[in-house]
Design a protein around this motif. Structure first.
Motif, PDB file in Angstrom:
ATOM      1  N   LYS A 237     -11.268  13.363  51.821  1.00  0.00           N
ATOM      2  CA  LYS A 237     -10.912  12.144  52.546  1.00  0.00           C
ATOM      3  C   LYS A 237      -9.464  12.207  53.037  1.00  0.00           C
ATOM      4  O   LYS A 237      -9.173  11.907  54.200  1.00  0.00           O
ATOM      5  N   THR A 238      -8.591  12.586  52.139  1.00  0.00           N
ATOM      6  CA  THR A 238      -7.186  12.674  52.506  1.00  0.00           C
ATOM      7  C   THR A 238      -6.994  13.707  53.613  1.00  0.00           C
ATOM      8  O   THR A 238      -6.287  13.477  54.601  1.00  0.00           O
ATOM      9  N   LEU A 239      -7.657  14.822  53.434  1.00  0.00           N
ATOM     10  CA  LEU A 239      -7.591  15.896  54.415  1.00  0.00           C
ATOM     11  C   LEU A 239      -8.075  15.409  55.782  1.00  0.00           C
ATOM     12  O   LEU A 239      -7.462  15.668  56.823  1.00  0.00           O
ATOM     13  N   ILE A 289      -3.595   4.482  53.841  1.00  0.00           N
ATOM     14  CA  ILE A 289      -3.428   4.008  52.465  1.00  0.00           C
ATOM     15  C   ILE A 289      -4.458   4.737  51.604  1.00  0.00           C
ATOM     16  O   ILE A 289      -5.644   4.433  51.637  1.00  0.00           O
ATOM     17  N   ASP A 290      -3.974   5.723  50.886  1.00  0.00           N
ATOM     18  CA  ASP A 290      -4.878   6.536  50.076  1.00  0.00           C
ATOM     19  C   ASP A 290      -5.173   5.783  48.785  1.00  0.00           C
ATOM     20  O   ASP A 290      -4.347   5.014  48.310  1.00  0.00           O
ATOM     21  N   GLU A 291      -6.350   6.019  48.237  1.00  0.00           N
ATOM     22  CA  GLU A 291      -6.732   5.405  46.957  1.00  0.00           C
ATOM     23  C   GLU A 291      -6.456   3.902  46.966  1.00  0.00           C
ATOM     24  O   GLU A 291      -5.802   3.367  46.070  1.00  0.00           O
ATOM     25  N   ILE A 292      -6.980   3.264  47.979  1.00  0.00           N
ATOM     26  CA  ILE A 292      -6.675   1.841  48.150  1.00  0.00           C
ATOM     27  C   ILE A 292      -7.250   0.996  47.022  1.00  0.00           C
ATOM     28  O   ILE A 292      -6.761  -0.092  46.736  1.00  0.00           O
TER      29      ILE A 292
HETATM   30 MG    MG Z   1      -7.412  11.879  48.179  1.00  0.00          MG
END
Ligand code: MG
Ligand code: ADP
Ligand code: ZN
Length: 641
Positions: A237-239, A289-292
């Protein structure tokens, strides 16, 4: 890859005034001290005085012809004014141990009045006692009263500065917190994200919005504001979010929800405010916003959101609602737990676009492996296809990890390139833990392990709905004494009840083989994780899948499904609870029975396999095949379908 923007302190209005007040208070205090010092010195006289010994003073004072007109005694010090002068010109010090009278200074004029007094005063010095004013004592007194106040003021101003610093830090993206992946940094593009074609397709549209906002505006199309990437941990997801920024070639402001948790009270919300204003200034841009879920978990869910989180979350919502249609900022967020998110976040105008990022299928796994083995020296024999096949259920991050472990392993062994052996070792290491070749097992333990693993293998091989046996080893790895690997011929999303029951039975195969060979009292602790797995799977079959015979098609809200948190909240009766327990027990008993029946009927095969394992320690699919071939499924182990 993370670049810190230069720290630019942002002064809040008012912050300046506060420090000014502090400064003026400080200045006043210093002035006061200085004034006191001056007064002290003035009191001691500003004209230069000659220091004379006390004996000399006493001698002259007692002499009617002496030249002293007046002696002013202050504490220990004597100011001497000579006849014909109006200011003291001499100074002396009495011996602190006694009174002046003892030392011989007699006030001859004491008690006289009128002319007598005047006459006496012409002959003998007037002795005046002044109260001992300890100027330094006064200064000390002032200091003691004022210092605590000053200290308090200092403390408050320091606190204020801290808070401001924290605010400024969060506002200015300082200290490696919020990161900006600038356009000049190494870009991640969709090429770096293997598989996940449908997610990429959804996001291509977002990229287009960012690249050609005009095109959409002209047609009056509403540009999406929030895109929520949902999927298991490590699925990329982050990628993916970074790839969107890379593809669109826009600034990427990223912050992780968990970072809010470390912040000072009240900072989370102001941080959000500034993040959004920065992004707007740099529009078109992406806020990520990662890991929201860390800040935006359901306000009424387990534990509940803290007040601080709630403020942060509210600020996010406020900012998103305040966007103009043409702000050109797209907010992306990622989470592993959509079900945990506050519903307010998912409303239209907020994170209303959902992109599911899924665990990779076999062909995607192969693509991901290729991405991560690219640029690494590999031997001809490296078989990524078979690795992709073996890694069902693994995430992109797991696969990246295997590739990395393989390279580390090869380097450790001193190889020039990664061989398939390194790859297989890396896979098993990642899946179960490092092999512990050094762990010594005595002959008896080895034999028990061999029968235990052979038990799993024989039961698994014989049962019709179990996956084929891929590999059996009695080399200890991680926490296990040995491992039996089963490998599905292809990826599957669902399992039916027969497959699940076969999984339960083959898991029981280890313990049952031990019991069959070494007697029922010889059971070891080697099967505890098997039994745990059985209990867990059986429980979920009853509670979540509605597979109980007496409770068929009924599911029960359980802790696992997040419907209740405390056992006393069980939303079903005690009677039903008993029924559930009975169903779970029935499943595990049935599994044990089936495993036992299979092993009894195939004892010769079990012996043979255990023997081979003791000899070779590890047997691959091809070596297992001829041994297991003759095993048969007894009537008693068949399921009534
Ligand atoms: Mg991540
Ligand atoms: P998530 O944010 O979903 O937890 P990440 O994006 O942090 O996962 O992924 C972790 C790492 O796993 C990435 O840095 C990358 O190396 C690897 N990875 C995950 N998915 C993929 C993919 N589809 N293609 C290539 N690498 C991937
Ligand atoms: Zn086992």
């Amino acid at each position: 890859m993370a670049e810190n923007l230069p720290k630019k302190p942002i002064m809040r209005p008012g912050a300046n005034n506060k420090s000014n007040t502090v400064r003026s208070i400080l200045f006043t205090f210093i002035l006061l001290c200085f004034g006191a010092f001056l007064i002290a010195n003035m009191n001691y006289g500003d004209t230069k005085k000659d220091e004379v010994p006390i004996s000399d003073v006493i001698q002259r004072a007692n002499d009617p012809e002496g030249n002293i007109a007046k002696i002013t005694v202050t504490g220990n010090s004597l100011d001497i004014t000579l006849k014909g002068k109006d200011k003291p010109t001499e100074i002396s010090r009495k011996d602190p141990s006694g009174t002046l009278y003892d030392q011989g200074l007699i006030n001859y004029c004491d008690g006289l009045e009128g002319e007598e007094l005047t006459g006496c005063q012409e002959t003998y010095p007037v002795i005046e006692y002044k109260e001992d004013v300890d100027v330094w004592g006064i200064v000390l007194n002032i200091a003691l009263t004022v210092l605590p106040i000053v200290a308090l003021v200092f403390f408050f101003s320091w606190m204020m500065k801290q808070a401001n610093a924290a605010n400024n830090q969060s506002m200015s993206f300082g200290k490696s917190r919020a990161r900006l992946y600038g356009p000049d940094k190494k870009k991640v593009t969709f090429k770096d994200v293997a598989g996940n074609e449908s997610a990429k397709q959804d996001l291509t549209e977002i990229v287009d919005f960012l690249k050609n906002p005009k095109k959409y505006e002209k047609l009056g199309a509403k540009i999406p504001r929030g895109v929520l990437l949902a999927g298991d941990p490590g699925t990329g997801k982050t990628l993916m979010a970074r790839a969107v920024a890379g593809e669109a070639d826009v600034p990427f402001f990223s912050i992780s929800g968990s970072e809010f948790a470390e912040m000072f009270v009240g900072v989370g919300a102001s941080r959000v405010r500034d993040l959004f204003s920065k992004a707007k200034k740099n529009a078109p841009s992406i806020i990520f916003i990662d890991e929201i879920d860390a800040v935006a978990h359901k306000r009424d869910a387990k534990g509940g959101a803290g007040r601080e989180d709630e403020q942060t979350l509210n600020q996010i919502l406020v900012e998103m609602d305040g966007f103009d249609n043409d702000s050109g900022v797209i907010v992306m967020a990622a989470t592993n737990r959509v079900d945990m998110l506050d519903k307010a976040l998912l409303r239209p105008g907020r994170f209303d676009r959902h992109v599911n990022v899924t665990l990779p299928e076999r062909k995607d796994r192969l693509e991901i492996l290729k991405v991560h083995f690219k640029g690494k020296p590999v031997e001809e024999d490296v078989d990524l296809e078979s690795l992709a096949k073996k890694t069902a259920g693994s995430s992109g991050a797991d696969l990246a990890n295997i590739a990395n472990e393989a390279a580390i392993g090869a380097a450790r062994e001193g190889h020039k390139a990664i061989s398939n052996k390194d790859v297989v070792e890396a896979f098993e290491r990642v899946a179960i833990g490092p092999a512990r070749k050094s762990k010594v097992m005595n002959e008896k333990e080895k034999k028990i392990t061999a029968y235990h693993e052979a038990g799993h293998a024989v039961v698994g091989h014989v049962l019709p709905d179990s996956d084929p046996v891929h590999k059996v080893t009695i080399i200890p790895r991680g926490n296990t004494g040995g491992v039996t690997w089963f490998l599905p011929p292809e990826d599957r999303s669902y399992k039916n009840i027969y497959e699940l029951k076969d999984i339960l039975a083959r898991a029981m195969g280890g313990r049952m083989a031990e019991k069959l060979i070494f007697g029922k009292d010889a059971v070891t602790t080697g099967a505890s994780s098997d039994l745990k797995n059985v209990a867990q799977l059986a429980k979920s079959m009853i509670l979540e899948e509605g597979m109980g015979e007496g409770t068929r098609n009924l599911v029960f809200p359980s802790e696992a499904t997040g419907y209740y948190t405390i056992t006393t909240d069980k939303p079903y009766s005690e009677k039903t609870a008993e029924l559930i327990d009975a169903e779970i027990k029935k499943l595990s008993d049935e599994a044990a029975k089936r495993a036992e029946e299979v092993l009894k009927a195939n004892k010769a095969v079990l012996d043979k396999l255990a023997e081979e394992l003791l000899q070779h320690e590890t047997l691959e699919e091809a070596e297992l095949e001829p041994i297991l071939k003759s095993a048969k499924l007894p009537e008693t182990a068949k399921l009534y379908k």
